[in-house]
Write an enzyme that holds these catalytic residues in place. Structure first.
Site, mmCIF file in Angstrom:
data_model
loop_
_atom_site.group_PDB
_atom_site.id
_atom_site.type_symbol
_atom_site.label_atom_id
_atom_site.label_comp_id
_atom_site.label_asym_id
_atom_site.label_seq_id
_atom_site.Cartn_x
_atom_site.Cartn_y
_atom_site.Cartn_z
ATOM 1 C CB THR B 87 -42.474 -57.299 -40.197
ATOM 2 O OG1 THR B 87 -43.556 -58.000 -40.783
ATOM 3 C CG2 THR B 87 -41.191 -57.907 -40.667
ATOM 4 C CB THR B 163 -46.630 -53.608 -43.849
ATOM 5 O OG1 THR B 163 -46.378 -54.984 -44.137
ATOM 6 C CG2 THR B 163 -45.395 -52.976 -43.259
ATOM 7 C CG ASP B 164 -50.274 -58.067 -44.491
ATOM 8 O OD1 ASP B 164 -49.207 -57.696 -45.030
ATOM 9 O OD2 ASP B 164 -50.663 -59.247 -44.474
ATOM 10 C CE LYS B 240 -47.596 -54.938 -47.675
ATOM 11 N NZ LYS B 240 -47.581 -55.927 -46.586
#
Lengths: 623, 414
Positions: B87, B163-164, B240
């Site tokens: 992202t 980020t996943d 996360k």
């Protein structure tokens, strides 16, 4: 104010109306559409915004300009807001209820609904949207409304999210409240078909009436906002924002026409005089020993005085172009936009502590003769320098006529400069929300308020005034419910409108009254458990103690409808007490005793019943 | 009729004029009207006239390959920006409407002009993938790239990552590399195409962290929902913990290692860290990828265990202190005996595995299951891949802290 021949002037006006919808939840999340007090905020957080490119590779200049000012935005969050308003969660699917209401509005405006609506991101980097954009969707186009001066076309109908409410300026930027962010908002833009001030107002009133007819729009201050676009031939398109009241619309149009006419006249005069704008320069020396508080204040604070000669402008800077607003006021608006407190100009001097001698010295310093004017700004040096340049630019524009711009409406029907017109091309698709395909076949056309007024008169025998009050008020839904359950229509209408108004005048906190209070009250009336005379006392009791149910309040105030025995007993008592009067005056005592009886029964009995019984009782004694 | 053409579309009584967009589908024409709004028009019902061809070159407008002039400043450290996609370096794919990664490191500089003047930059693209598509082979490429960048003189590394799965890649680097400079992972939770994106602050703070004295593998992301402070998490302890919030990343079992103040750029640390230059650069990038992570919950079919029984290693995310249904124990015994390393972690995430408290645990230890201490299950999986390929004693290695993944003392408040 003398009326112009608007047709001859080529007046063209359009309206943009923003109306909040009264839906259960927000447009892109399940939070309620409730407004809150900043003091109720539970959390705050701060953010910055950065400009981005559109899918066609363009970046919005206005947005870029805005973002260069490194401003920090602080947001107030509540127990009625969620992560969606905080831009910390993707938007949910579009609110069905809001979409349905919008489709109803499209029908009322006789518009063509799109096959597929795409939610767009309209870039707004002033912080009023946490995301940096406002989500907005084109729902319909090409409608029309009727006015007595002919039809006015409706260009488009948008469904969008309301922005966050600006609460305060902070040291580093602006504080916003998230309660308002995401409330569904429709924007209706008319075509520039409006050709007179009266038609502008009538069109706005018509659209307002149509919106209210849905029964699903928010009411009250700030829930509807009107923007006006006005231009005349040879003038320029001017957008006026923040029109507070429908009553101001015709005045704003009139005043803007006058402004443009006067500015064109000034342009012609400047051209005839071969006018020009000189270079700005520091004239602090001229005011070394000045008695002017403003100028001395700036100089003592280490600031300076900047002035610009306006060759050939003498007398024109002071020319009135709107009530109590002059060309000088326009120059001043631009100076203010750059942080200055305002300007002085020679058309108004000597005044404000500036002496004749100083004016002469000022003219000498900048090389201005008697046909010329001089404008000056006194402030800290940086502000003064920037502000005088803004004055120079605006003065030059005066030689071209009317500048295109966005103006803010003042309370007195005049306007002030806000900023240049926004550019186009600041739209990006909102990829987080799939397109919607509106289904217009399910939409029912609501009864118009104008039709309601007629029906209330014809079917319920209300007089025109009361019918109007009910239909245009906020409680026609309750009125219709009450009538359905068998409450007398005049009583229901009177309760909702006149009684509430009277109580408000008596400083009863009627804003505490809820729909359920009224529903309960009407149920008591319908069941004969409350006499109509008891309505004001009951409403007052509920307003003072909103947590009570109408039943509880009736009991507390002893307002239960009295049975016939109780009525007869109370009246007999009154008659007994006044036996002497009854004996001497007979039926002549009726009026005097009627009041006493009603008082004794304290709103628990119907006046007609009391009257009948009292007559009987007097009759008995008289015999 | 092509995307980018100016068209007039007649549909019933309505006429639409604008630019045809690539997001059109077989059912709908999507037209950008002059006011900027897009509308979809039923293709079958529409009558289209092309007014002008190619008024917009949609493809190149999106790519917009203007080069950014980057000057070298001797007084500034050199930071290597390595992009893997995600992202932070993404833009909207207007064909599908989804957010996809199509930027390289140079684009990041262009997208985040705030980075200018903070350092000299080297740019490098290791992958251009969504982070859910990350795999161990790319970890190896990434480790090799980082090694080369440090050898080439980089004073710090910033890895831009979706980020996943960022925490897995960060763990992998922590086990594979001995680093004399900071290696900072960053990304963004809210896409870079929105003015409110967290990418600018995360990127700026990451560069500050990469210039700092901590030669650790770290994750640098928002510490709160405000744009004020980024937290620095040790790569092996971070997780996360939220799908969408800016402050989704949290250090489990401790406070974050440090933080970066966005406004001042100041980097501060709460605990000891490996200092810049303390170790020689070294890379052991071999991995045994035949490892699975298995989550046990009530009702989990033992057949799931069968499907991984032949793996070289299994990490179990057990219940509580580190348990599975007692019916599994005999089978686990056989699996261990057949040569598979089985490591127990806990789905509690917080706290330490202890299989000596209840019978089930004691039976698991007897069966040869290795207690994974307080390691995060995901970290344990990556570590087991590395240990099976590099360690002499896998069991001992799994119970020894190599990169801060195991904490000797349980003091989560520090």
């Amino acid at each position: 104010m003398s009326e112009y021949d608007y047709e001859a002037l080529g007046l063209v006006a359009g309206l943009e109306i923003h109306q909040q919808l009264d839906t259960a939840t927000k447009l892109f999340c399940n939070c309620p559409t409730a407004l809150r007090e900043p003091d109720d905020a539970e959390r705050t957080f701060t953010r910055y915004l950065h400009p981005t490119k559109s899918e066609l590779g363009e970046i919005d200049e206005a947005a870029l300009e805005e973002s260069r000012v490194d401003r920090e935005f602080e947001y107030l969050a509540y127990d009625t807001t969620c992560l969606v308003e905080e831009d910390d969660e993707p938007p949910h699917r579009i609110d069905e209820e809001a979409l349905d209401v919008t489709l109803e509005i499209a029908q009322l405006l006789d518009m063509d609904v799109v096959d597929q609506g795409h939610v767009m991101r309209k870039i707004v980097v002033d912080g009023s949207n946490t995301s940096g954009f406002q989500r907005s969707m084109l729902i319909a186009g090409d409608g029309v409304i009727e006015t007595s001066d002919g039809p006015v076309g409706v260009e488009d109908l948008l469904l969008e999210e309301e922005s966050a409410q600006r609460v305060a300026e902070t040291e580093d930027g602006v504080r916003y409240s998230l309660d308002r962010l995401g409330i569904p908002l429709v924007e209706i833009g008319t075509k520039p078909d409006i050709s007179s001030p009266e038609q502008a107002r009538e069109a706005a009133e018509r659209i307002g009436m149509l919106l209210r007819s849905t029964g699903h729009v928010k009411r009250g201050l700030g829930t509807i906002r009107q923007d006006l676009n006005v231009s005349i031939e040879d003038g320029a398109r001017v957008e006026m924002k923040g029109v507070q009241s429908l009553d101001d619309i015709d005045d704003l149009v009139r005043n803007e026409v006058r402004r443009q006419v006067e500015l064109l006249d000034i342009r012609d005069e400047l051209e005839a005089r071969n006018a020009s704008v000189g270079e700005s320069q520091d004239v602090s020396d001229v005011f070394e020993d000045t008695d002017s508080g403003v100028i001395a204040g700036a100089l003592n604070g280490g600031g300076s005085v900047q002035a610009v000669p306006l060759y050939g402008f003498d007398g024109l800077v002071g020319r009135e172009i709107q009530p109590d607003r002059r060309l000088g006021t326009e120059l001043s608006d631009h100076a203010k936009r750059h942080g200055a407190g305002g300007i002085f100009h020679t058309d108004e001097l000597p005044a404000y502590g500036v002496t004749e001698v100083e004016v002469e010295a000022l003219r000498d310093a900048v090389g201005a003769g008697e046909d010329d004017a001089v404008a000056l700004v006194a402030d800290d040096s940086e502000t003064a320098a920037m502000a005088i340049e803004a004055v120079v630019e605006r003065a030059k524009t005066a030689m071209d006529g009317v500048p295109e711009e966005t103006r803010g409406a003042n309370d007195d029907g005049t306007t002030r400069y806000l900023r240049p017109l926004p550019g186009a091309a600041r739209m990006y698709p909102e990829t987080d929300v799939p397109p919607v395909e509106p289904d217009v076949t399910e939409v029912e056309q609501p009864e118009l308020l104008t039709e309601k007024v007629e029906r209330y008169q014809a079917d319920f025998g209300l007089d025109e005034g009361l019918a109007n009050q009910v239909a245009y008020g906020q409680r026609w839904g309750l009125f219709e419910e009450a009538v359905d359950t068998g409450v007398d229509a005049s009583l229901a209408a009177g309760t909702l409108e006149s009684t509430v108004t009277e109580l408000r005048r008596d400083e009863v906190p009627v804003e505490n009254l809820t729909d359920d209070h009224f529903r309960g009250l009407f149920a008591l009336l319908a069941d004969g458990d409350l006499a109509k005379e008891g309505v004001p006392d009951l409403l007052a009791a509920l307003a003072e103690n909103p947590s009570l149910t109408p039943e509880e309040a009736a009991e507390q105030e002893d307002l239960g409808s009295a049975g016939e025995d109780e009525v007869r007993e109370a009246i007999a008592e009154v008659v007994d007490r006044n036996a002497e009067q009854v004996e001497t005056e007979g039926m002549g005592a009726f009026s005097a005793l009627m009041g006493e009886c009603m008082g004794a029964l304290r709103g628990k009995a119907d006046g007609d019943v009391v009257s009948d019984v009292l007559r009987e009782e007097i009759q008995k004694r008289a015999n | 009729m092509n995307a980018g053409d100016r068209v007039r579309v007649e549909r019933a009584s309505e006429t639409y004029e604008g630019v045809l967009l690539p997001s059109s589908t077989p059912e709908s024409l999507v037209v950008k009207l002059d006011g900027g709004y897009n509308v979809g028009i039923d293709r079958e019902a529409a009558d289209v006239e092309v007014l002008e061809n190619d008024v917009y070159d949609v493809e190149s407008a999106q790519a917009d390959q203007q080069s950014s002039a980057i000057e070298f400043d001797e007084d500034l450290p050199t930071i290597s920006l390595i992009s893997t996609g995600g992202t932070i370096a993404s833009t909207v794919d207007y064909r599908t409407g989804a957010v996809t990664a199509q930027f390289d490191a140079e684009d990041v500089l262009r997208a985040v002009p705030d980075l200018a003047g903070m350092a000299n930059y080297r740019g490098r693209v290791v992958a251009n993938i969504l982070s859910e598509n990350m795999n161990p082979a790319i970890w190896q490429d990434l480790a090799a790239a980082i090694e080369e960048e440090i050898e080439a003189g980089a004073d710090g590394i910033v890895v831009m990552h979706g980020t996943d799965t960022m925490q897995f890649s960060a763990s992998a680097m922590a086990f594979m590399l001995d680093t004399p400079v900071p290696i900072v992972f960053t990304g963004s939770q809210r896409s870079a195409d929105r003015p409110s994106s967290d990418n600018v602050m995360n990127a700026v703070c990451s560069v500050e962290a990469a210039k700092s004295d901590a030669a650790e593998v770290m994750v640098c992301m928002h510490a709160t929902e405000s744009d004020d402070v980024c937290a620095l998490h040790r790569g092996t302890r971070v997780r996360k913990n939220h799908t969408s919030r800016r402050d989704a990343f949290e250090t489990v079992g401790a406070e974050p290692l440090g933080e970066v103040d966005y406004e001042s750029g100041e980097v501060t640390f709460r605990r000891d860290y490996q200092e810049r230059g303390a170790v020689e650069l070294d890379a052991d990038t071999d991995l045994e990828t035949d490892v699975e992570l298995l989550k046990f919950t009530p009702g989990t079919d033992i057949a799931l265990l069968e499907t991984v029984a032949d793996k070289e290693g299994i990490v179990i995310e057990g219940t509580g202190l580190g348990h599975v249904n007692t019916d599994w124990i005999d089978r686990l015994d056989e699996v261990v005996d057949s040569g598979t390393t089985v490591v127990m972690t806990s789905q509690c995430l917080e706290g330490r595995v202890c299989d000596r408290v209840y019978d089930t645990g004691r039976d698991l230890i007897d069966a040869g299951v290795v207690e994974g201490e307080d390691m995060l299950p995901g970290t344990a999986k990556v570590k087991l891949m590395w240990a099976l390929a590099n360690a002499e004693s896998v069991t001992e290695t799994m119970q020894t802290s190599l990169a801060g993944e195991i904490q000797d003392r349980s003091v989560p408040w520090t």
